[in-house]
Design an enzyme around this catalytic site. Structure first.
Site, PDB file in Angstrom:
ATOM      1  N   CYS A  22      -8.466  -1.386   7.015  1.00 40.80           N
ATOM      2  CA  CYS A  22      -7.045  -0.581   7.186  1.00 40.80           C
ATOM      3  C   CYS A  22      -7.065  -0.151   8.479  1.00 40.80           C
ATOM      4  O   CYS A  22      -8.122   0.394   9.030  1.00 40.80           O
ATOM      5  CB  CYS A  22      -7.196   0.490   6.160  1.00 40.80           C
ATOM      6  SG  CYS A  22      -6.074   1.969   6.589  1.00 40.80           S
TER       7      CYS A  22
ATOM      8  N   GLU B   7      -9.590  32.991   2.240  1.00 41.06           N
ATOM      9  CA  GLU B   7      -9.252  31.615   1.685  1.00 41.06           C
ATOM     10  C   GLU B   7      -9.432  31.880   0.018  1.00 41.06           C
ATOM     11  O   GLU B   7     -10.386  32.314  -0.408  1.00 41.06           O
ATOM     12  CB  GLU B   7     -10.404  30.591   2.197  1.00 41.06           C
ATOM     13  CG  GLU B   7     -10.752  29.509   1.315  1.00 41.06           C
ATOM     14  CD  GLU B   7      -9.537  28.482   1.370  1.00 41.06           C
ATOM     15  OE1 GLU B   7      -8.996  28.086   2.361  1.00 41.06           O
ATOM     16  OE2 GLU B   7      -9.291  27.769   0.092  1.00 41.06           O
TER      17      GLU B   7
ATOM     18  N   CYS C 165       0.951  -1.122  -0.073  1.00 39.69           N
ATOM     19  CA  CYS C 165      -0.074  -0.034   0.196  1.00 39.69           C
ATOM     20  C   CYS C 165       0.775   1.146  -0.075  1.00 39.69           C
ATOM     21  O   CYS C 165       0.825   2.283  -0.764  1.00 39.69           O
ATOM     22  CB  CYS C 165      -1.009   0.179   1.396  1.00 39.69           C
ATOM     23  SG  CYS C 165      -1.579   1.552   1.610  1.00 39.69           S
TER      24      CYS C 165
ATOM     25  N   CYS D 107       1.222   4.190   4.625  1.00 38.18           N
ATOM     26  CA  CYS D 107       1.623   4.475   6.119  1.00 38.18           C
ATOM     27  C   CYS D 107       3.038   4.209   6.168  1.00 38.18           C
ATOM     28  O   CYS D 107       3.643   2.954   6.494  1.00 38.18           O
ATOM     29  CB  CYS D 107       1.083   3.395   7.041  1.00 38.18           C
ATOM     30  SG  CYS D 107      -0.692   3.783   7.236  1.00 38.18           S
TER      31      CYS D 107
ATOM     32  N   ASP E 167      -2.724  28.985   8.610  1.00 42.11           N
ATOM     33  CA  ASP E 167      -2.697  27.406   8.361  1.00 42.11           C
ATOM     34  C   ASP E 167      -2.342  27.167   7.012  1.00 42.11           C
ATOM     35  O   ASP E 167      -3.352  26.630   6.215  1.00 42.11           O
ATOM     36  CB  ASP E 167      -3.875  26.789   9.160  1.00 42.11           C
ATOM     37  CG  ASP E 167      -3.901  25.295   8.854  1.00 42.11           C
ATOM     38  OD1 ASP E 167      -2.944  24.755   8.536  1.00 42.11           O
ATOM     39  OD2 ASP E 167      -5.098  24.733   9.057  1.00 42.11           O
TER      40      ASP E 167
ATOM     41  N   GLN F 224     -10.589  18.706   8.216  1.00 39.67           N
ATOM     42  CA  GLN F 224      -9.403  17.836   9.131  1.00 39.67           C
ATOM     43  C   GLN F 224      -9.662  16.253   9.122  1.00 39.67           C
ATOM     44  O   GLN F 224     -11.039  15.903   9.490  1.00 39.67           O
ATOM     45  CB  GLN F 224      -8.992  18.357  10.213  1.00 39.67           C
ATOM     46  CG  GLN F 224      -8.470  19.602  10.127  1.00 39.67           C
ATOM     47  CD  GLN F 224      -7.156  19.743   9.801  1.00 39.67           C
ATOM     48  OE1 GLN F 224      -6.383  18.567   9.525  1.00 39.67           O
ATOM     49  NE2 GLN F 224      -6.548  21.019   9.525  1.00 39.67           N
TER      50      GLN F 224
ATOM     51  N   CYS G  16       1.521  21.834   8.300  1.00 41.38           N
ATOM     52  CA  CYS G  16       1.558  20.406   8.279  1.00 41.38           C
ATOM     53  C   CYS G  16       2.851  19.817   7.295  1.00 41.38           C
ATOM     54  O   CYS G  16       2.983  18.841   6.552  1.00 41.38           O
ATOM     55  CB  CYS G  16       0.330  19.897   7.344  1.00 41.38           C
ATOM     56  SG  CYS G  16       0.163  20.899   5.624  1.00 41.38           S
TER      57      CYS G  16
ATOM     58  N   TYR H   8      -5.821  31.346   5.232  1.00 44.88           N
ATOM     59  CA  TYR H   8      -5.670  29.920   4.644  1.00 44.88           C
ATOM     60  C   TYR H   8      -7.087  28.991   5.451  1.00 44.88           C
ATOM     61  O   TYR H   8      -6.747  28.245   5.985  1.00 44.88           O
ATOM     62  CB  TYR H   8      -4.624  29.153   4.709  1.00 44.88           C
ATOM     63  CG  TYR H   8      -3.277  29.846   4.074  1.00 44.88           C
ATOM     64  CD1 TYR H   8      -3.058  29.969   2.790  1.00 44.88           C
ATOM     65  CD2 TYR H   8      -2.587  30.768   4.907  1.00 44.88           C
ATOM     66  CE1 TYR H   8      -1.913  30.510   2.524  1.00 44.88           C
ATOM     67  CE2 TYR H   8      -1.574  31.521   4.418  1.00 44.88           C
ATOM     68  CZ  TYR H   8      -1.092  31.353   3.240  1.00 44.88           C
ATOM     69  OH  TYR H   8      -0.173  31.864   2.640  1.00 44.88           O
TER      70      TYR H   8
HETATM   71  N1  SAH Z   1      -7.569  26.110   8.479  1.00 39.12           N
HETATM   72  C1  SAH Z   1      -8.444  24.884   7.505  1.00 39.12           C
HETATM   73  C2  SAH Z   1      -7.803  24.844   6.227  1.00 39.12           C
HETATM   74  C3  SAH Z   1      -6.297  24.321   5.855  1.00 39.12           C
HETATM   75  S1  SAH Z   1      -5.768  23.624   4.663  1.00 39.12           S
HETATM   76  C4  SAH Z   1      -8.676  24.011   8.453  1.00 39.12           C
HETATM   77  O1  SAH Z   1      -7.812  23.715   9.395  1.00 39.12           O
HETATM   78  O2  SAH Z   1      -9.504  22.973   8.196  1.00 39.12           O
HETATM   79  C5  SAH Z   1      -5.034  25.064   3.621  1.00 39.12           C
HETATM   80  C6  SAH Z   1      -6.185  25.820   2.899  1.00 39.12           C
HETATM   81  O3  SAH Z   1      -5.427  26.800   2.309  1.00 39.12           O
HETATM   82  C7  SAH Z   1      -6.752  25.314   1.896  1.00 39.12           C
HETATM   83  O4  SAH Z   1      -8.179  25.456   2.073  1.00 39.12           O
HETATM   84  C8  SAH Z   1      -6.295  25.921   0.612  1.00 39.12           C
HETATM   85  O5  SAH Z   1      -7.636  25.974  -0.161  1.00 39.12           O
HETATM   86  C9  SAH Z   1      -6.087  27.210   1.081  1.00 39.12           C
HETATM   87  N2  SAH Z   1      -5.170  27.965   0.097  1.00 39.12           N
HETATM   88  C10 SAH Z   1      -3.896  27.429  -0.319  1.00 39.12           C
HETATM   89  N3  SAH Z   1      -3.513  28.450  -0.949  1.00 39.12           N
HETATM   90  C11 SAH Z   1      -4.044  29.488  -0.774  1.00 39.12           C
HETATM   91  C12 SAH Z   1      -3.687  30.940  -0.884  1.00 39.12           C
HETATM   92  N4  SAH Z   1      -2.667  31.194  -1.678  1.00 39.12           N
HETATM   93  N5  SAH Z   1      -4.555  31.814  -0.239  1.00 39.12           N
HETATM   94  C13 SAH Z   1      -5.579  31.527   0.333  1.00 39.12           C
HETATM   95  N6  SAH Z   1      -5.819  30.300   0.834  1.00 39.12           N
HETATM   96  C14 SAH Z   1      -5.108  29.302   0.112  1.00 39.12           C
END
Ligand code: SAH
Length: 381
Positions: A90, A264, A13, A16, A312, A214, A339, A243
């Site tokens: 899984c 976003e 797979c 992991c 984020d 998430q 991340c 983000y």
């Molecule tokens: N904070 C949220 C999502 C994090 S994922 C949570 O915890 O659920 C990162 C996010 O950044 C995604 O939704 C993606 O669409 C957005 N993203 C990516 N590039 C971006 C940019 N240049 N400007 C604004 N948002 C962006």
């Protein structure tokens, strides 16, 4: 609790990457990596692991096809190939979701429904996607099909519901393109509302087939609570959730803040975020659909202020445009949720050279058995 169960599919797979290590060694491995990449900025707190590092995934996706004997199989794509590794169970996926997928595979046969053939672009079922709200108990099943025509659709849906009355919605998603993307653009609701609800940190969020959410709800609460603790928002603060996806962090922050602005790029996510704010009766939040960097530049040029910025970004991290305007806006605190510790290191370097200092680094194990590492970092001026 046995924290060292072993998966028979591990090698084939490839999902992991560090499953060969016992769980405590996995945490050790991740700790060392974070220390190596960002330890020069500050002491790294001990990584927060899971008590039960199994079956944490609330979103499960299975590809459907046939093996050499022409039997229907379902499972995961072998990493970097398009070969399906049959997987019924899984260790990291939700058990109920896995069961539902196996049942669907059995139903296909009795309903004489075909699996999709990617080479010939014929046949019917391509993928099944199951999302489950761990707190709400709601379950969404998405049948991704190569064509819209669905013979005996009603009896198929009834057969599935009869076996799993806990399913709250069933959606058919049509994907008739030659693509490695799972979902196509057209969705047809076959049963229920087409979305599920889930609770997180006391708020309710809507999850649609396509929206980002998430995948480890237990550790997400841990992560967000840490972020809130680090942010220590005061009641008149203007908070930016950059983000922001579907607005989860901003909505959770709203009860502590004067005003929250979520930024976003993805317009579907922004629509979901606005809906989420409405469901929770949150009135001190606005969402802007824009590139986070560009939006920050505008704010800085207009001379507006922000007290706390929570960011984020995706794996690629932030960019200089964003970071530069962040420094100009000069919030009291920056909470960086990452991340990818590699891009985190790069961005922390920029901020450290430009009047910010790292005060806390907290890794949280959001993805046991995989190589992925999540960190929340506090910076102040
Ligand atoms: N904070 C949220 C999502 C994090 S994922 C949570 O915890 O659920 C990162 C996010 O950044 C995604 O939704 C993606 O669409 C957005 N993203 C990516 N590039 C971006 C940019 N240049 N400007 C604004 N948002 C962006």
């Amino acid at each position: 609790m046995d924290k060292n169960k072993k998966c028979p599919h591990y090698k084939k797979c490839g999902g992991c990457q560090i499953h060969n290590l016992d769980y405590t060694d996995q945490l050790d491995f991740k700790m060392k990596k974070v220390v190596r990449l960002v330890g020069r900025f500050h002491h790294v707190e001990n990584i927060i692991g899971m008590d039960n590092p199994y079956h944490y995934r609330n979103k499960v996706q299975a590809a459907f096809g046939r093996d050499k004997q022409n039997r229907i199989i379902s499972g995961v794509y072998q990493s970097s190939t398009h070969r399906i590794v049959p997987v019924d169970e899984c260790l990291i996926e939700d058990k109920k979701a896995d069961e539902i997928i196996v049942t669907i595979r059995k139903l296909l046969k009795s309903f004489k429904l075909k699996t999709f053939d990617e080479n010939r672009m014929t046949g019917f079922l391509r993928h099944v996607l199951v999302k489950r709200g761990f707190s709400s108990g709601e379950i969404m099943v998405v049948l991704v099909t190569g064509s819209e025509e669905f013979k005996s659709r009603r009896s198929f849906v009834n057969a599935l519901l009869q076996r799993y009355p806990e399913i709250t919605t069933i959606v058919q998603n049509v994907n008739n393109r030659r693509t490695s993307l799972v979902l196509g653009s057209k969705s047809i609701v076959l049963y229920g509302e087409g979305v599920i609800k889930e609770q997180l940190c006391g708020y309710t969020f809507t999850i649609s087939p396509k929206s980002f959410y998430q995948i480890n709800p237990i550790q997400t609460e841990v992560l967000y609570n840490k972020a809130m603790q680090f942010a220590d928002i005061k009641k008149d603060d203007v908070v930016i959730d950059a983000y922001c996806g579907t607005g989860t962090i901003g909505i959770i922050a709203s009860k502590f803040a004067g005003q929250v602005i979520g930024v976003e790029l993805n317009k579907d996510a922004v629509r979901d975020a606005r809906k989420n704010a409405r469901i929770n009766n949150v009135e001190n939040i606005d969402f802007v659909c824009d590139d986070a960097g560009r939006y920050m530049v505008n704010l800085a040029e207009e001379g507006l202020k922000a007290d706390v910025v929570i960011m984020d970004p995706p794996r690629a991290g932030s960019d200089v445009k964003f970071l530069k305007s962040l420094v100009t806006l000069s919030p009291r605190k920056v909470i960086y949720i990452s991340c990818n510790p590699e891009t985190l290191a790069r961005d922390l370097m920029y901020l450290s050279k430009n009047k910010y200092k790292v005060r806390k680094i907290q890794p949280v194990d959001m993805f046991p058995h995989t190589e992925h590492i999540e960190c929340v970092v506090l910076l102040t001026k």
